[in-house]
Structures are given as C-alpha cells and as structure tokens.
Design a protein around this motif. Structure first.
Motif, PDB file in Angstrom:
ATOM      1  N   ASP A 113       0.859  -1.165   0.000  1.00 19.10           N
ATOM      2  CA  ASP A 113       0.000   0.000   0.000  1.00 19.10           C
ATOM      3  C   ASP A 113       0.912   1.236   0.000  1.00 19.10           C
ATOM      4  OD1 ASP A 113      -2.656   1.255   0.492  1.00 19.10           O
ATOM      5  OD2 ASP A 113      -1.643   1.939   2.305  1.00 19.10           O
ATOM      6  N   LYS A 118      -3.434   7.678  -3.134  1.00 15.56           N
ATOM      7  CA  LYS A 118      -4.552   6.819  -2.826  1.00 15.56           C
ATOM      8  C   LYS A 118      -4.042   5.590  -2.084  1.00 15.56           C
ATOM      9  CE  LYS A 118      -7.986   4.470  -5.454  1.00 15.56           C
ATOM     10  NZ  LYS A 118      -8.247   3.971  -6.793  1.00 15.56           N
ATOM     11  N   GLY A 119      -4.786   5.133  -1.117  1.00 13.60           N
ATOM     12  CA  GLY A 119      -4.363   3.934  -0.429  1.00 13.60           C
ATOM     13  C   GLY A 119      -5.285   3.605   0.711  1.00 13.60           C
ATOM     14  N   PRO A 140      -0.970   3.052  -9.824  1.00 14.53           N
ATOM     15  CA  PRO A 140      -1.710   2.004  -9.104  1.00 14.53           C
ATOM     16  C   PRO A 140      -1.140   0.622  -9.405  1.00 14.53           C
ATOM     17  CG  PRO A 140      -3.035   2.977 -10.861  1.00 14.53           C
ATOM     18  CD  PRO A 140      -1.835   3.837 -10.694  1.00 14.53           C
ATOM     19  N   SER A 184      -2.476  -4.266  -5.102  1.00 12.91           N
ATOM     20  CA  SER A 184      -3.202  -3.575  -4.037  1.00 12.91           C
ATOM     21  C   SER A 184      -4.402  -2.793  -4.550  1.00 12.91           C
ATOM     22  CB  SER A 184      -2.252  -2.633  -3.292  1.00 12.91           C
ATOM     23  OG  SER A 184      -1.630  -1.751  -4.199  1.00 12.91           O
ATOM     24  N   ASP A 185      -4.450  -2.497  -5.849  1.00 11.81           N
ATOM     25  CA  ASP A 185      -5.509  -1.620  -6.336  1.00 11.81           C
ATOM     26  C   ASP A 185      -5.885  -1.967  -7.781  1.00 11.81           C
ATOM     27  OD1 ASP A 185      -7.261   0.438  -6.708  1.00 11.81           O
ATOM     28  OD2 ASP A 185      -5.740   2.016  -6.815  1.00 11.81           O
ATOM     29  N   ASN A 195      -8.641  -2.150  -9.415  1.00 17.19           N
ATOM     30  CA  ASN A 195      -9.569  -1.249 -10.102  1.00 17.19           C
ATOM     31  C   ASN A 195      -8.874   0.036 -10.528  1.00 17.19           C
ATOM     32  OD1 ASN A 195     -11.712  -2.993  -9.832  1.00 17.19           O
ATOM     33  ND2 ASN A 195     -12.177  -2.235  -7.778  1.00 17.19           N
ATOM     34  N   GLY A 196      -7.940   0.479  -9.693  1.00 16.61           N
ATOM     35  CA  GLY A 196      -7.158   1.664 -10.029  1.00 16.61           C
ATOM     36  C   GLY A 196      -6.406   1.455 -11.336  1.00 16.61           C
TER      37      GLY A 196
END
Ligand code: HEM
Lengths: 333, 560
Positions: free
Chosen positions: A272, A325-326, B65, B69-70, B72-73
């Motif tokens: 993250d 973002k995180g 992104p 971890s992301d 969708n990003g």
C-alpha cells in the motif's frame, strides 16, 4: 469554554511562545557571530606575538570571555560565552512545551482517546515529541545552538496543521479502533522526532564542513556563528547517534504496522502506498548507517542520505497522506 | 574489504586507501575475474548502492496504481491514459514489486548480503575464541587514556586486582608481561555487538525466504454474504479465490458460516461526525460437518480465526431484496442484490439482471437511498446511512444482457450496448421509485417489480405519514469477508523480532578493548595506566575508562 476550545487556545499560546523562543535563539546566533568577529579582531591584534592556540582558556577578572582555540580541524573554533538570551530562549521553549502538552492532553481528553487519529492530531503530537526529544537530549548534550532550527520547524509544522489540517473532534472509525493505533502511531511520531533532530545536525554538519574546508580566516566567514559550534566531525557523530535511535523506532513502527495490518486487513504487507513509503524511508536510513561504515561515504555523503531520509519522512506525512490513494486514508480531511 | 578500517576483520589487513580499495590486480584470468566480481558484489560499497537503488526502485509503485493492491485503479488508469498505460505495462509498472527489475535489485542485494554474512560469521567465531591482543607498548597514544601513580604496593598485585575487576565486568582477559618489566591485562568485550549485527542480517535473509516461499502455501479469498445467507468454505462458494502456488484447494477446512446479523452503530451525539459509523459487529454461526455449531463475532480489527482460516470483515452495505413477476403474476426472479456504497451516507449502486422468464432480457441499474432526500433539482440524495426513509430508484433496460455466451461478467456492471432504455434518463419515462414493501409495473406492461420489506413487522409503507414509519431492518445488509490462511506468519513474526533484537544489540552494545598496565618505578611507587580503544561507534569510551580507573583505585584501597 469546552475542553477542545481550551486545547486550541493552548496551542496558539504555545505557538506564540515558540515564536518568541525562535527570536531569542536567533538573537543568540547573532550574538555568537558578534563574538566571533570580536575574537577574530583580537586574534589578529595578538597574532604577531602569540600563536592563536595560546589564547585558549583566557580569563579576565573571573568573567568568562570569548576565546579562540584550535581543534583537530584547521578551521578555528571560538568558545561561546554564556548568554542570558539563550537562557530566556530555553525558558520560552519549555513554557511553549508545557502549553503544547496541555493542548495535546486536553484534545485527547475531549476526544476520549489518544490524540493522534488524524493529521491535525498527528502534527500536534508529533511536534510535541520533537520538542520533548530536544529538551531531553539537552539534559545530556548541549545542542542549544539548534534552538532556532527546532522551534522554527515546529512552528512551521504547527502553523500548517492548525490552519490547514484542523478538524473538529471525530469519533474513531472502526478501522482505527485498535491498541496498535496507540503503539504504531506513537512510535512513528517518536521516530520522526529523532529523525528531525538528526536532520538538523546533518544540515549543520554540511554547513560546518564547508566552513572548515573553506579555511581559517574568521573575518571572511559568512555565517560567523558557525565558529562557535562543534566541529563537523563532532556534529556527524551526534547526528548518527540521534538517527540510529530514530531508525530503531522506525523499524519498530514498520513491524507494529505489519502486525496491525495483519489484524485489520488480513495481510501483513501489501505494498500500500503508505507501506511503500515507510519501507523507502527505512531503506534510506539503512543506507545511511551503511554509508557511515563505508570508506568514501563517511562525512558529507552520509549526511546527505540522512537529509534525504528526513525529507522522505516529511513527504510521507504530507503529500502521501493527502494526495496518494491507499488504505491509510486517515488524514481526516 | 567488506568492513571499514575500524572493524575487527579489517584491522589485520594493510589499509590501502584511495580508489579501487586496493583491489588492483592485473591479469585476472577466468577464476580471478569471477572472484573479482564476487568481491565487488559483496563489498560494502555495492551493498550501499543496491540499498539506495532499492529505495529508488520502490518509488514508482506508489505513484502508479498496482495490480496487487488496487486492481480497479489499474483499470481506471488504462481508461484515463490509453497511450501511456501500455508503455508502462511493458516495463511492469503496474506490478512493480514483482517486476523483473525490482526483483533483480533485491535478489542481488541478498546475494551480496549472504556473501557478506558468511565470512563474517566465520571470522566472528574465530575472534570469539582468540585471546585478547597484546598490550600496546605506548598506551598514552590511544584515544582514551588515563594514569595514576600509587604510593605503595607492587605492579603484580595491582594487575591481579585489575584482572579480577575486568573479569567481573564481563571482559575477556589475558595477562601479558611487557619488555620493560611492566605487567598488564588486556581485555575485550562486546562480541555481542557483532553477534547482533549477524543475527540482524541473517534474519533479513530468513524474512525474505519466508515471505517469498511461504506465501505460496496459503490462499486469499473473498466472499459477500447477505444477512441470513450461509456460505460454505469450498472453492465454488467464493466470489474470488487466489491460491498460493503450493496450495491445494482440497485442503480447505470443511465448515459453513451463516451471517445472522450485521449491526452498525452510528454516531448521533457528535454533530461534526453525525452518521459516521463507530462500530460494526457481525454475528455469525459457524457450523462443522459434525453438526456442531458455534456463535461467533467478527469485527474490524478483530478477525475470526476458525479451523485454520482467518476471516476478516472488510466491507458492508445494503442488499435490497427484489422480486420480479411476469404479467401473469408468477415470480420469475427473486434475490437479495448487494449494492455497492458510493458515499458515507450509503447511497448505493446496484445492478439487477433478469435473463429468463420475460419476453426480453431485462437489466436494471438501481440506486438505493437509505434516507432519501429530494434536492431542488429533483434528484435524490441520502442524508443518513441508516434506514430512515429508504427509496430505491431503478432505470430499466431491455435487450441483450450479453451473458448468454457464458463468459463471466461482473455482477456489479451492466453492459447496455445492446439494450434500450425503457425508463429513466432520456427515455421519457420516469424511473421506477419504490419504498420497502412497494411494487410497481415495469414499463410497457412487461410485469411487476417488488422491493421486498424483509422486516415487515417494523413498519407499513401504506401509512400516509411516512416519516413516522419505522423502516429499521426493512432492507438486509451484506458483509464482505476476506478469508485467508498463511501458515508462515509465525515465522515472519519470529524473524521480525530477531531483526529488531539484533539491531538493538548491534547498535547499542559497545565493543571495546581496554588495557591496564602497571610498572614498578625505581622510587617504589607504581605507575598504573588505563587505556581504551573503541571498535565502531562508542561515545561512552572515555567515561568507561575513567570509571574503570576509579573502581580499580577503590579496589586497591586508594584514599579519595
Ligand atoms: C537487505 C539489505 C541490508 C539491510 C537492510 C542492511 C541493514 C543494516 C543495518 C540497519 C545496519 C545497522 C545495524 C547493525 O549493525 O546491525 C547494518 C550494518 C551493517 N551492514 Fe547491513 N544491511 C543490508 C545488507 C548488507 C550487506 C549486503 C552487507 C555487506 C556487504 C552489509 C554489511 C553491514 C555491515 C558491515 C554493517 C556494520 C556497520 C556498522 O556497524 O556501522 N549489510 N546493515
């Protein structure tokens, strides 16, 4: 007036004290510069008969005066006089610290939890720890020459926090209801406090190093007070000692964060953004410690690493919190 | 040359200063070249550069992104930057931490680390067994040095008591006889410093191995459960399942979990945070094949550990129960549909797909407003996350849902490319608007739709004065769970503790040598010298030597 209003009032009073302390510390630096000029003139006058080294320890009628002394480096050092303005500065800092402490505690009591659950509160507690660490270190090592820097830094951070990050008291969202919040964030703030001190020392080390390389002529020196400060080598050792304490606290922060992440999100590490930056900072400081033990990297190069490390800490606290973002979306803004 | 000059293992070698670290060897040959590369790789300087490189290489993963971890990003990034994204993709920018370049850096670093730790460990064992070195002839040359002259006694007794004192203080000692008739004790302490350093570095290797290999033995899976529903811990019953490389899904523990009740407490006193959730409590019933059941609770920050699986509460929202009937009145479809929360007041978005039973396939995009409020524009918004005045609005589409070919489609998305809009938007027909318990006709007489009230006892929508109606519980909630096992967490924690412990010892245990030398003077007095030498960082050396001198003086009965 409720407790939170008291907290805010107390904080602004603390900032006023820090402001006055900042001015007093700055006056002390100016006075040191004046002393250096005086010592340089005097040394020039006696140079024909005396080696500068012999001026060491000179006492006139029991009153300590500025003396000029040689140290291991070629650049001359000037012994600073005791100064009342420095004592005033210190008293103001302590007063500011007490008000700051009241502000932090009342905030916590008003919220019914630890006062470090959003950015405003991180800043409040973090800067309190910077001052606390500074004052505690002062008991053992004379770092009063860092006063301008420390009060200036804390003042700037508090100003930004009070104006831009202020939020009303909010209850803890379920994600933050954990004993690990108490441990992880507090230790991170404490680590940051040590890094801040180490950063200040490393910056001074670089400046002092330039002066020492620059030669002996005190009259040509631009920041004359530098001649009253410890040598670059000494500053480097102080910075190292401060930074390794910060590094250990940071290592603990990393581990505690991973344990919390495992409890909260089901994995101890997931890259993250906040985790990434905590890791980057850790690696930079590991590099710094290595640099200190690598031939060719001691001295200025390792100091730069400490400086980059602290800039990364500040970046992690500000930009990463606000714009990246995180999962760690706890700025409260 | 793995350590700088002020370390034990560097001491014995000639100190070639200057560029190249003294490794200037013409005509290396093949083995020589390999050895040269190996020596370069395991040098302190390479370690440092690789560390700095690692820090730099970790940065891009926080800017772009990451799939891990992301996900969708990443999809969104591709949508927003159609030109840039494929380029970044080609250099693995969306999988930085698993990328070839990131991996090579840390693998090289760890090879260097191992190459560095092994010889140092050997060396350390030798150092621990060897005798403290001969006392230097001129102790006054050392950084920390002090001396006293004793009025009586002799050198021998002075050294005997010094020897005892140093032993008692945890030093390893050795007695030496000097050329000038002096006697001395040479002492060394702080081997723990190097031990700590080696433990620290070895534990880093251990950590990397456990994380790298150990992750393959577990799995991570997700499942959404609506209140009242039961989930069975099998591969098929998960919404998504990511096994580790070595994980066999047959090993999934046989159990079932029913979501009995999902309770949320909202802040109501603090007006600044009005409506903010302050507690989520998920009550579940766990059931084993033996028929045993067990009531348990899952909360945020407090996972349920059951039969080797760790169950985490990750998300929640509303799952309106909807029933669709054909024009004749028989039910063609009924289900509780999880709607995804869009804001803090739980305005929620969901998709309903009715593939069979009606003339044409029907798709609906719905918004649920738990506490609906009509703004001046006529649009709804939700003003509170609990069910005070729930309204469901639906836009209806008819045509081809695009799911006939069997390819999996997201249940949260409706592809309207091959569909016509029948209500809402620009169709000219008002959206369907329902409160719990209400029904309405679908456009063009295609049937009816009902928004079921799952707790009909609480309130009746027929009440004229709707604001007094209690809608509590009229819409079921869902909770989303992550289920994991990772058999290696215990090891990871162990290595983390070793890392921290090793670090503390290696940074704070001082390693030093001290010497105490006594010489009988011609006039009957005894000259005693104390000196110390630091190995590594040791700010307390001077004090330690002074303290030693003081204690030795006391032991000899010196008057002060
Ligand atoms: C994964 C990469 C590495 C990390 C994170 C790391 C971190 C550290 C840290 C935090 C220290 C200070 C604490 C202690 O002394 O135990 C340290 C010291 C040391 N490391 Fe590493 N290290 C790494 C790789 C290496 C490698 C590859 C070498 C050998 C070439 C090495 C050699 C040393 C030495 C000699 C010291 C002692 C320095 C001193 O006492 O001041 N390290 N390392």
């Amino acid at each position: 007036m409720d407790l939170n209003e008291l907290s805010v009032l107390s904080l602004w009073s603390a900032m006023a004290m820090y402001m006055l302390a900042f001015i007093a510390f700055a006056l002390d630096l100016a006075r040191r510069s004046a002393d250096v000029t005086a010592a340089a003139t005097k040394a020039a006058a006696t140079a024909s008969t005396l080696e500068a080294t012999e001026a060491r320890g000179e006492i006139v009628s029991g009153r300590p005066v500025t003396t000029l002394a040689r140290t291991d480096s070629d650049a001359p050092q000037v012994q600073a006089r005791h100064s009342p303005v420095l004592r005033v500065a210190l008293a103001l800092t302590v007063l500011g610290f007490l008000l700051h402490l009241v502000a932090t505690i009342t905030r916590g009591v008003a919220a019914g939890r630890v006062p470090w659950a959003n950015m405003y509160e991180f800043a409040l507690t973090g800067t309190l720890l910077i001052i606390a660490v500074y004052l505690v270190v002062l008991l053992r090592i004379d770092l009063r020459f860092l006063g301008t820097f420390i009060t200036g830094l804390v003042l700037a951070l508090l100003g930004i926090a009070a104006v831009d990050y202020y939020v009303e008291i909010m209850p803890l969202p379920p994600a933050l209801q954990s004993a690990w919040l108490v441990v992880h964030v507090f230790v991170a703030s404490a680590g940051t406090a040590f890094f801040a001190l180490g950063f200040a020392l490393s910056v001074l080390q670089l400046v002092q190093h330039r002066r020492e390389v620059g030669g002996e002529d005190l009259t040509k020196l631009r920041l004359k007070f530098l001649a009253t400060l410890p040598t670059a080598a000494h500053l480097e050792n102080l910075a190292y000692r401060t930074n390794i304490v910060g590094f250990i606290l940071w290592t603990f922060t990393l581990i505690a964060g991973a344990i919390w992440a495992e409890r909260s999100w089901g994995r101890y590490w997931g890259w993250d953004t906040k985790e990434v930056w905590t890791f980057i900072i850790w690696v930079i400081y590991a590099g710094y410690i290595h640099a200190r033990a690598t031939r060719g990297w001691r001295g200025s190069r390792s100091a730069w690493l400490a400086i980059i490390g602290f800039l990364a800490v500040m970046f992690n606290f500000s930009v990463v919190n606000l714009f990246f973002k995180g999962l760690h979306a706890y700025s409260g803004l | 040359m793995s350590r700088p000059s002020d370390y034990v293992d560097a001491g014995a070698r000639p100190q070639a200063e200057g560029p190249g670290d003294g490794i200037v060897q013409p005509k290396l040959g093949f083995v020589g070249t390999l050895r040269f590369i190996w020596r370069q790789l395991t040098s302190m300087r390479t370690a440092l550069l690789l560390l700095l490189l690692l820090a730099v290489a970790a940065v891009p993963g926080s800017l772009v992104p990451q799939r891990s971890s992301d996900p969708n990003g990443v999809i969104q990034y591709f949508d927003n930057n159609p030109d840039l994204a494929p380029m970044l993709e080609s250099i693995q920018m969306f999988d930085v931490y698993g990328s070839v370049w990131f991996s090579s850096i840390y693998l090289l670093l760890f090879v260097s680390l191992i190459g560095c730790v092994i010889p140092r460990t050997k060396h350390h064992f030798q150092a621990m067994r060897s005798r403290p070195p001969r006392t230097p002839a001129r102790l006054q040359r050392l950084a920390a040095h002090t001396e006293v002259t004793l009025e009586g006694g002799n050198a021998g007794t002075a050294i005997e008591s010094a020897h005892a004192l140093l032993k008692k203080s945890g030093y390893r000692t050795e007695l030496y006889q000097g050329r000038n008739g002096d006697v001395s004790v040479s002492a060394e302490r702080g081997y723990l410093r190097e031990t700590g350093n080696l433990v620290f570095h070895s534990a880093l290797v251990g950590m990397l191995l456990t994380v790298g290999i150990g992750g393959g033995f577990g799995y991570a899976a997700q499942r959404v459960i609506v209140e009242g529903q039961t989930f069975v811990n099998t591969l098929l019953d998960y919404n998504s399942f990511n096994p580790g490389r070595f994980y066999n899904p047959d090993d999934l523990a046989p159990f079932a979990m029913t979501l009995d009740k999902f309770d949320v407490t909202y802040e109501q006193k603090n007006l600044n945070a009005y409506g903010q959730p302050i507690d989520f409590t998920t009550r579940v019933t766990m059931r084993l094949p033996t028929g045993e059941t067990e009531k348990r609770v899952v909360r945020v920050n407090d996972p349920l550990r059951f039969e080797g699986a760790d169950i985490y509460l990750l998300g929640n929202g509303y799952a309106p129960k909807i029933t669709v009937r054909d024009p004749e009145g028989s039910v063609v479809w009924t289900d509780s549909v999880p709607f995804l929360p869009q804001d803090g007041n739980l305005t929620s978005l969901g998709v309903i797909k009715i593939p069979d039973g009606l003339d044409e396939q029907i798709g609906m995009i719905g918004f649920l407003y738990p506490t609906a409020y009509k703004m001046e524009t006529g649009a709804y918004t939700s003003t509170y996350p609990d069910l005070v005045f729930p309204v469901l609005t639906l836009n209806v589409f008819a045509g081809d849902l695009g799911i006939n070919d069997g390819a999996p489609k997201s249940v949260y998305e409706l592809n309207v490319d091959d569909m016509t809009q029948l209500s809402g938007g620009e169709s000219g027909v008002d959206s369907i608007e329902l409160m719990p318990g209400q029904s309405q006709e679908l456009p063009d007489g295609r049937g009816t739709i009902t928004f079921e009230n799952v707790n009909p006892d609480a309130g009746a929508p027929a009440d004229q004065d709707a604001t007094t109606t209690d809608y509590a519980g009229s819409v079921a909630r869902f909770a989303s769970f992550d289920v994991h096992t990772d058999p290696t967490v215990g090891w990871v924690l162990t290595f983390a503790i070793l890392i921290l412990g090793g670090l503390l010892t290696s940074l704070f245990v001082p390693r030093r040598r001290v010497w105490i030398k006594a010489t009988d003077n011609a006039d009957g007095t005894v000259r005693v010298e104390y000196a110390g030498l630091a190995r590594g960082e040791d700010p307390g050396l001077g004090e330690a030597v002074d303290a030693l001198a003081f204690r030795h003086g006391t032991a000899l009965g010196l008057q002060r």
